[in-house]
Design a protein around this motif. Structure first.
Motif, short mmCIF file in Angstrom:
data_model
loop_
_atom_site.label_atom_id
_atom_site.label_comp_id
_atom_site.label_asym_id
_atom_site.label_seq_id
_atom_site.Cartn_x
_atom_site.Cartn_y
_atom_site.Cartn_z
N PHE A 60 2.24 6.70 11.17
CA PHE A 60 3.51 6.05 10.87
C PHE A 60 3.36 4.55 11.07
O PHE A 60 4.20 3.87 11.62
N GLY A 61 2.20 4.01 10.64
CA GLY A 61 1.96 2.57 10.72
C GLY A 61 2.41 1.92 9.43
O GLY A 61 3.34 2.39 8.77
N ASN A 62 1.71 0.87 9.03
CA ASN A 62 2.10 0.13 7.83
C ASN A 62 2.18 1.04 6.61
O ASN A 62 3.21 1.12 5.94
N VAL A 63 1.13 1.78 6.33
CA VAL A 63 1.08 2.58 5.10
C VAL A 63 2.00 3.80 5.19
O VAL A 63 2.85 4.03 4.32
N ASN A 78 -0.97 16.77 16.09
CA ASN A 78 -1.40 16.16 14.83
C ASN A 78 -2.17 17.15 13.96
O ASN A 78 -2.10 17.09 12.74
N ASN A 120 -8.02 5.46 4.25
CA ASN A 120 -9.34 5.41 3.64
C ASN A 120 -10.18 6.55 4.21
O ASN A 120 -10.28 6.71 5.43
N THR A 128 0.84 -1.20 0.00
CA THR A 128 0.00 0.00 0.00
C THR A 128 0.88 1.25 0.00
O THR A 128 0.66 2.17 -0.80
N ALA A 184 -3.40 7.81 8.30
CA ALA A 184 -3.77 7.34 9.64
C ALA A 184 -5.23 6.89 9.66
O ALA A 184 -5.53 5.73 9.37
N ALA A 230 -0.22 8.13 16.63
CA ALA A 230 -1.31 8.48 17.54
C ALA A 230 -0.79 9.22 18.77
O ALA A 230 -1.54 9.96 19.42
P1 NAD Z 1 -1.70 0.98 11.14
O1 NAD Z 1 -2.53 0.63 12.30
O2 NAD Z 1 -0.50 0.16 10.81
O3 NAD Z 1 -1.16 2.50 11.33
C1 NAD Z 1 -1.97 3.58 11.66
C2 NAD Z 1 -1.07 4.72 12.10
O4 NAD Z 1 -1.86 5.88 12.36
C3 NAD Z 1 -0.29 4.44 13.38
O5 NAD Z 1 0.99 5.04 13.30
C4 NAD Z 1 -1.12 5.16 14.45
O6 NAD Z 1 -0.34 5.53 15.58
C5 NAD Z 1 -1.55 6.37 13.65
N1 NAD Z 1 -2.71 7.05 14.19
C6 NAD Z 1 -3.84 6.52 14.74
N2 NAD Z 1 -4.65 7.51 15.13
C7 NAD Z 1 -4.05 8.67 14.81
C8 NAD Z 1 -4.38 10.02 14.95
N3 NAD Z 1 -5.53 10.40 15.54
N4 NAD Z 1 -3.51 10.96 14.49
C9 NAD Z 1 -2.35 10.58 13.91
N5 NAD Z 1 -1.98 9.33 13.75
C10 NAD Z 1 -2.81 8.38 14.20
O7 NAD Z 1 -2.71 1.09 9.91
P2 NAD Z 1 -2.36 1.06 8.36
O8 NAD Z 1 -2.50 -0.32 7.87
O9 NAD Z 1 -1.09 1.81 8.13
O10 NAD Z 1 -3.60 1.88 7.80
C11 NAD Z 1 -3.61 3.30 7.79
C12 NAD Z 1 -4.77 3.76 6.91
O11 NAD Z 1 -4.58 3.26 5.59
C13 NAD Z 1 -6.16 3.30 7.36
O12 NAD Z 1 -7.08 4.31 7.02
C14 NAD Z 1 -6.40 2.08 6.48
O13 NAD Z 1 -7.79 1.84 6.29
C15 NAD Z 1 -5.75 2.54 5.20
N6 NAD Z 1 -5.37 1.45 4.28
C16 NAD Z 1 -4.50 0.48 4.68
C17 NAD Z 1 -4.13 -0.51 3.78
C18 NAD Z 1 -3.13 -1.57 4.15
O14 NAD Z 1 -2.80 -2.39 3.28
N7 NAD Z 1 -2.60 -1.59 5.37
C19 NAD Z 1 -4.69 -0.55 2.49
C20 NAD Z 1 -5.58 0.47 2.11
C21 NAD Z 1 -5.90 1.46 3.02
#
Ligand code: NAD
Length: 416
Positions: free
Chosen positions: A218-221, A279, A317, A189, A294, A242
């Motif tokens: 700073f999660g997966n995406v 944030n 999303n 992603t 996020a 977060a």
């Molecule tokens: P994740 O849980 O790995 O990471 C989420 C990140 O956002 C974390 O660093 C968390 O600390 C941070 N976060 C949470 N609340 C926050 C806030 N209020 N302010 C700032 N940062 C905040 O999730 P992910 O897999 O990286 O997904 C992130 C977004 O991407 C989501 O909306 C998800 O639906 C979308 N998405 C993910 C994928 C995928 O393959 N992982 C695919 C399409 C869309």
């Protein structure tokens, strides 16, 4: 936002796109509803012997272009309407990338923080059994989403396999590599987000090199997008998770933040050589490119006119509300919408499924090359449509998605 409002928003977007398409009313009515929505209530025996009943859903929006595909979410606030909206968005996302899938989504109303690993496994195995009547490697293929991960997918696949009497790796994607998962899926992603950003920069007559980039989440995406942007010569001036946000106009070191701070107790806010900000402030920083990666609804009517980036690439999303979209469009900010920008995940999930069905696995370089090609083609399709219909990029992506699905529906005809 309640599930009802989320579904209303998804339906409004559909109506908006159909206005450009001269779509038949009956066809519009078909696309506004899910083909199938299953609600299940199922018991789980908890570690202390109590029985808890959980409610879950699997919604399949449209099957005109192929089997349905979409994640399974474990979260206390889910409901069938929100799950339906998410399934509908998956239909458009798959169609924009031209994958042979319709959209689906599943969810269970549960707070996973309150479960032990054993309880999480039992809940997953029972939910898989309950929805086994509608999922399958040729009919509906789940994947991870919020609250679920590769281990949950492994249990899901094992449960379906136990009931089939043989291993069925193609029934879910996002599995661990050793169980038929795909190389490159974890990074897919974030990698796709950066391909979309590069294509958008070409439109501005530039490249990512030297651009100032801010990433929320700073999660997966977010972390993968930030690492890859830095590899392309961009300067990442702000990032957040977060727990907080950090800023350094000279640039932050992504490798160090990723390996030493991310996922640790204090998160990236523990890094010293920077200014600590909130944030909300992060989104309003001076920069060229903003990547919200996020959660939903981060750019809204209250802050959209303070966004200084010229380009917003949606890793998350639904990070932008409809009002904010209009404000940014008036300011001339280009927003690459989620259903295009974050399609990399489902594209490599598609590769995983194809590899599982063939029992023949590809190398990471081949996967990344194919992912890049599909993302570039999808970007170019949306860009052309945007210019042809003189609209914003989100509407252009929806026009493509809705048109491809409605053409398939018309071609197949309505049975009987
Ligand atoms: P994740 O849980 O790995 O990471 C989420 C990140 O956002 C974390 O660093 C968390 O600390 C941070 N976060 C949470 N609340 C926050 C806030 N209020 N302010 C700032 N940062 C905040 O999730 P992910 O897999 O990286 O997904 C992130 C977004 O991407 C989501 O909306 C998800 O639906 C979308 N998405 C993910 C994928 C995928 O393959 N992982 C695919 C399409 C869309």
């Amino acid at each position: 936002m309640s599930g009802h409002l989320v579904l209303e928003m998804a339906r409004e977007q559909l109506s908006h796109a159909t206005k450009h398409l001269d779509l038949d009313e009956g066809l519009h009515a078909v696309l506004a509803r899910p083909k199938r929505a299953l609600t299940v209530n199922f018991p789980v025996v908890m570690d202390d012997g109590r029985v808890e009943v959980y409610e879950g859903y699997r919604v399949q929006h449209n099957t005109s272009r192929g089997p349905t595909k979409g994640g399974i979410r474990y979260h206390p606030d889910v409901d069938v309407e929100e799950t339906t909206a998410l399934a509908m968005w998956m239909t458009w996302k798959c169609a924009v990338a031209n994958l042979p899938y319709g959209g689906a989504k599943g969810s269970v109303k549960v707070d996973t923080k309150k479960l032990s690993q054993r309880e999480l496994e039992k809940l997953t195995r029972r939910f898989a059994t309950e929805i086994n009547i509608v999922v399958g490697e040729r009919s509906d293929i789940p994947a991870p989403d919020i609250g679920t991960n590769a281990q949950v997918m492994a249990w899901f696949m094992d449960t379906i396999s136990m009931q089939a009497g043989h291993t069925v790796p193609g029934v879910v994607t996002g599995k661990p590599i050793e169980l038929g998962g795909s190389e490159g899926r974890v990074e897919a992603t974030g990698r796709g987000v950066i391909v979309a950003a590069e294509e958008a920069m070409k439109g501005f007559g530039g490249t990512l090199s030297g651009q100032k980039v801010v990433v929320q989440g700073f999660g997966n995406v977010g972390s993968i997008a930030a690492l890859l942007a830095e590899e392309h010569g961009a300067i990442i001036t702000g990032v957040s998770d977060a727990k907080g946000a950090i800023y350094n106009p000279k640039g932050l070191p992504m490798q160090e933040l990723y390996h030493k701070y991310s996922g640790k107790d204090g998160g990236i806010a523990e890094y010293k050589d920077c200014e600590k900000i909130t944030n909300e402030e992060l989104l309003e920083l001076p920069c060229d490119i903003l990547i919200p990666a996020a959660i939903a609804q981060q750019i809204h009517s209250g802050n959209a006119d303070k966004i200084k980036a010229k380009l917003v690439v949606e890793g998350a999303n639904g990070p932008t509300t409809t009002d904010a979209d209009n404000i940014m469009s008036d300011k001339g900010i280009l927003v690459v919408p989620d259903i295009l920008a974050n399609g990399g995940g489902v594209i490599v999930s598609y590769f995983e499924w194809v590899q599982d069905l063939q029992n023949f696995f590809w190398e990471e370089a081949e996967i990344n090359q194919k992912l890049t090609r599909i993302m570039q083609r999808a970007y170019s399709d949306v860009d052309k449509t945007m210019k042809e219909y003189k609209t914003d990029m989100r509407t252009a992506a929806l026009i493509i998605g809705v048109r491809r699905v409605s053409e398939a529906t018309v071609r197949r005809g309505i049975f009987p």
